[in-house]
Enzyme design. Structure first.
Site, PDB file in Angstrom:
ATOM      1  N   SER A  11     -19.917  -1.081   2.886  1.00  0.00           N
ATOM      2  CA  SER A  11     -19.352   0.098   2.226  1.00  0.00           C
ATOM      3  C   SER A  11     -18.663  -0.176   0.901  1.00  0.00           C
ATOM      4  CB  SER A  11     -18.371   0.782   3.154  1.00  0.00           C
ATOM      5  OG  SER A  11     -17.202   0.020   3.248  1.00  0.00           O
ATOM      6  N   ARG A  57       0.822  -1.210   0.000  1.00  0.00           N
ATOM      7  CA  ARG A  57       0.000   0.000   0.000  1.00  0.00           C
ATOM      8  C   ARG A  57       0.854   1.257   0.000  1.00  0.00           C
ATOM      9  NH1 ARG A  57      -5.562  -1.324   2.760  1.00  0.00           N
ATOM     10  NH2 ARG A  57      -5.588  -3.542   2.353  1.00  0.00           N
ATOM     11  N   THR A  89      -7.769   3.092  28.296  1.00  0.00           N
ATOM     12  CA  THR A  89      -7.163   3.968  27.290  1.00  0.00           C
ATOM     13  C   THR A  89      -7.650   5.395  27.510  1.00  0.00           C
ATOM     14  OG1 THR A  89      -6.734   4.225  24.925  1.00  0.00           O
ATOM     15  CG2 THR A  89      -8.947   3.533  25.513  1.00  0.00           C
ATOM     16  N   THR A  90      -6.766   6.336  27.255  1.00  0.00           N
ATOM     17  CA  THR A  90      -7.121   7.744  27.392  1.00  0.00           C
ATOM     18  C   THR A  90      -8.258   8.071  26.437  1.00  0.00           C
ATOM     19  OG1 THR A  90      -4.904   8.289  28.074  1.00  0.00           O
ATOM     20  CG2 THR A  90      -6.229  10.102  27.193  1.00  0.00           C
ATOM     21  N   LYS A 119     -16.952   9.343   9.931  1.00  0.00           N
ATOM     22  CA  LYS A 119     -17.345   9.368   8.528  1.00  0.00           C
ATOM     23  C   LYS A 119     -18.385  10.480   8.309  1.00  0.00           C
ATOM     24  CE  LYS A 119     -15.314   4.866   8.185  1.00  0.00           C
ATOM     25  NZ  LYS A 119     -15.390   3.404   8.175  1.00  0.00           N
ATOM     26  N   THR A 122     -19.839   5.617  14.096  1.00  0.00           N
ATOM     27  CA  THR A 122     -18.555   6.324  14.174  1.00  0.00           C
ATOM     28  C   THR A 122     -18.799   7.819  14.104  1.00  0.00           C
ATOM     29  OG1 THR A 122     -16.346   6.537  13.201  1.00  0.00           O
ATOM     30  CG2 THR A 122     -18.152   6.306  11.656  1.00  0.00           C
ATOM     31  N   THR A 160      -9.476  -6.572   0.416  1.00  0.00           N
ATOM     32  CA  THR A 160     -10.632  -5.776   0.828  1.00  0.00           C
ATOM     33  C   THR A 160     -11.891  -6.266   0.110  1.00  0.00           C
ATOM     34  OG1 THR A 160      -9.134  -3.915   1.121  1.00  0.00           O
ATOM     35  CG2 THR A 160     -11.470  -3.398   1.092  1.00  0.00           C
TER      36      THR A 160
HETATM   37  C1  LIG Z   1     -14.543   2.413   9.009  1.00  0.00           C
HETATM   38  C2  LIG Z   1     -15.315   1.285   9.622  1.00  0.00           C
HETATM   39  C3  LIG Z   1     -15.260   1.016  10.991  1.00  0.00           C
HETATM   40  C4  LIG Z   1     -14.252   1.676  11.881  1.00  0.00           C
HETATM   41  O1  LIG Z   1     -14.613   2.962  12.188  1.00  0.00           O
HETATM   42  P1  LIG Z   1     -13.455   4.004  12.557  1.00  0.00           P
HETATM   43  O2  LIG Z   1     -14.162   5.049  13.302  1.00  0.00           O
HETATM   44  O3  LIG Z   1     -12.845   4.435  11.263  1.00  0.00           O
HETATM   45  O4  LIG Z   1     -12.465   3.250  13.401  1.00  0.00           O
HETATM   46  C5  LIG Z   1     -16.125   0.094  11.533  1.00  0.00           C
HETATM   47  N1  LIG Z   1     -17.008  -0.574  10.751  1.00  0.00           N
HETATM   48  C6  LIG Z   1     -17.053  -0.381   9.425  1.00  0.00           C
HETATM   49  C7  LIG Z   1     -18.034  -1.151   8.621  1.00  0.00           C
HETATM   50  C8  LIG Z   1     -16.201   0.543   8.819  1.00  0.00           C
HETATM   51  O5  LIG Z   1     -16.217   0.694   7.495  1.00  0.00           O
END
Ligand SMILES: *Cc1c(COP(=O)(O)O)cnc(C)c1O
Length: 404
Positions: free
Chosen positions: A188, A21, A276-277, A247, A244, A363
């Site tokens: 995705s 990569r 973890t912090t 995104k 999350t 992927t």
């Molecule tokens: C990107 C992703 C995550 C991880 O989320 P991050 O906040 O980037 O760590 C979890 N599940 C799926 C399906 C994702 O595409």
């Protein structure tokens, strides 16, 4: 052992397999999204980014920028520790309330990323419940697979988005044995969607818990951006909704939302939460502003869908092989060959100033290598015309197969 030689050989192997990569060195321009400067071998080039998961451009929205700066000035940059050791700021409390509300759940819990939230929450929930069996969609994300592995529980993998197969597997386990079904709402890479309400029906019938990853849907679907579960009116039927902040909301961090008792149990048991912090106050302050804005601004979602549908139609009209599996904002175009896929993206970047990351094995399955395009509300008609023109030329220059 010669460790250095070992690691060199390991990387050489990755290169031979075409899995090496190279990260594009991008300097994105806040206020001029999706434009960026790409640095390569000491030269600079202006490019348009077409593959970011910053789906709504919220990472650089002035409201979010201001909130981040305000929070840093008011509370400092670091959180100062784990949630237990001085890391819980008032902003953490507010954001968790906001996220619980977004999904109509009684509580929510923040993690340092979406990956960590899946790993920590799935493993903890499944481990806590005695003899839990996990049912997992075959195409689940690496973070969910990590959570399943770390739970040490028995797992059964059902065919991708196949409710009938899931039902068959559920039927093989004693009705009284605890069960957890884990799946994503939007996948995705293909842009397809799980049969969420059917899965909820099965969960009722077979007495199972449900855990849905809404990472590619939060902020983007539903009247308030609560995701596919909101759009389909099934949020209250799901045990856990995971999302999350990275995104649709444009920052970083992950979370789960669920019942007060379940959230309390994860909070009290998950090492990935406890040791973890926690997220930094500027990120939390910015996330509150982003989530609040995205919740009430449905026009963003309407525009996002319109942009994606417009681009899909332009790609079809150009005779390029759009992967029609996508019923969402994701715009995948089939290349079907790893080397061609890499050559196409290199050519797009160098000759047309268009940045799209090639999506290759592992992927996606071999033979389905593709370009994965994610238009945002900030990608204009003109940018789309330039993109389709460039794609056409690249397809011709590399003699890649057109749509059937
Ligand atoms: C990107 C992703 C995550 C991880 O989320 P991050 O906040 O980037 O760590 C979890 N599940 C799926 C399906 C994702 O595409």
């Amino acid at each position: 052992m010669n460790y250095e030689a070992f690691f060199k050989k390991s990387v050489a192997q990755i290169k031979t397999e075409g899995r090496y990569r190279v990260f594009a060195d991008l300097e994105r321009h806040a206020g001029d999204y999706p434009h960026a400067t790409n640095r390569r071998h000491g030269t600079k080039k202006e490019v348009v980014v077409w593959c970011s998961n910053d789906y709504l451009g919220m990472s650089q929205d002035p409201i979010v920028l201001d909130a981040l700066i305000d929070a840093a000035k008011s509370y400092g940059c670091g959180s100062g520790g784990t949630r237990n050791i001085a890391g819980t700021t008032h902003l953490h409390v507010l954001l968790e309330e906001e996220l619980a509300q977004l999904h109509g759940k009684s509580a929510a819990l923040l993690f340092t990323s979406g990956f960590v939230s899946n790993d920590a929450a799935i493993s903890t929930i499944a481990k806590l419940v005695p003899n839990c069996v996990i049912f997992s969609d075959a195409l689940n994300h690496a973070s969910m697979i990590a959570g399943i592995r770390n739970s040490g529980c028995k797992k059964k993998i059902y065919n991708h988005c196949d409710a009938e197969h899931l039902e068959k597997l559920l039927g093989e386990v004693d009705i009284n044995q605890p069960k957890l079904i884990v799946f994503e709402s939007v996948y995705s890479m293909d842009g397809d969607v799980s049969p969420i309400s059917k899965i909820c029906d099965l969960a009722d019938r077979y007495n199972a818990m449900t855990y849905v990853d809404e990472v590619h849907a939060v902020g983007l679907y539903g009247e308030n951006g609560g995701g596919m579960s909101e759009l389909e009116g099934v949020a209250d039927r799901l045990t856990v909704i995971e999302g999350t902040l990275a995104k649709g909301f444009g920052l970083c961090g992950g979370y789960i939302a669920g019942s007060a008792a379940l959230i309390d149990a994860v909070r009290s048991n998950a090492p990935g939460f406890i040791f973890t912090t926690t997220l930094a106050p500027p990120i939390i302050g910015a996330a509150i502003a982003s989530v609040r804005y995205v919740r009430v601004t449905n026009e963003l979602r309407v525009k996002h869908q319109e942009r994606s549908n417009t681009l899909k139609q332009m790609i079809r009209d150009a005779g390029l092989p759009l992967m029609e599996e996508s019923v969402t904002h994701v715009v995948p175009i089939l290349v079907g060959h790893p080397v061609l896929c890499r050559q196409a993206t290199d050519m797009l970047l160098m000759d047309y100033g268009i940045y799209i990351q090639p999506i290759n094995y592992p992927t996606v399955p071999k033979g389905t290598e593709r370009l994965r395009i994610t238009p945002t509300p900030l990608h204009t008609d003109e940018l789309m015309e330039n993109l389709v023109h460039a794609l056409n030329q690249v397809w011709e220059r590399l003699q890649i197969q057109q749509a059937a």
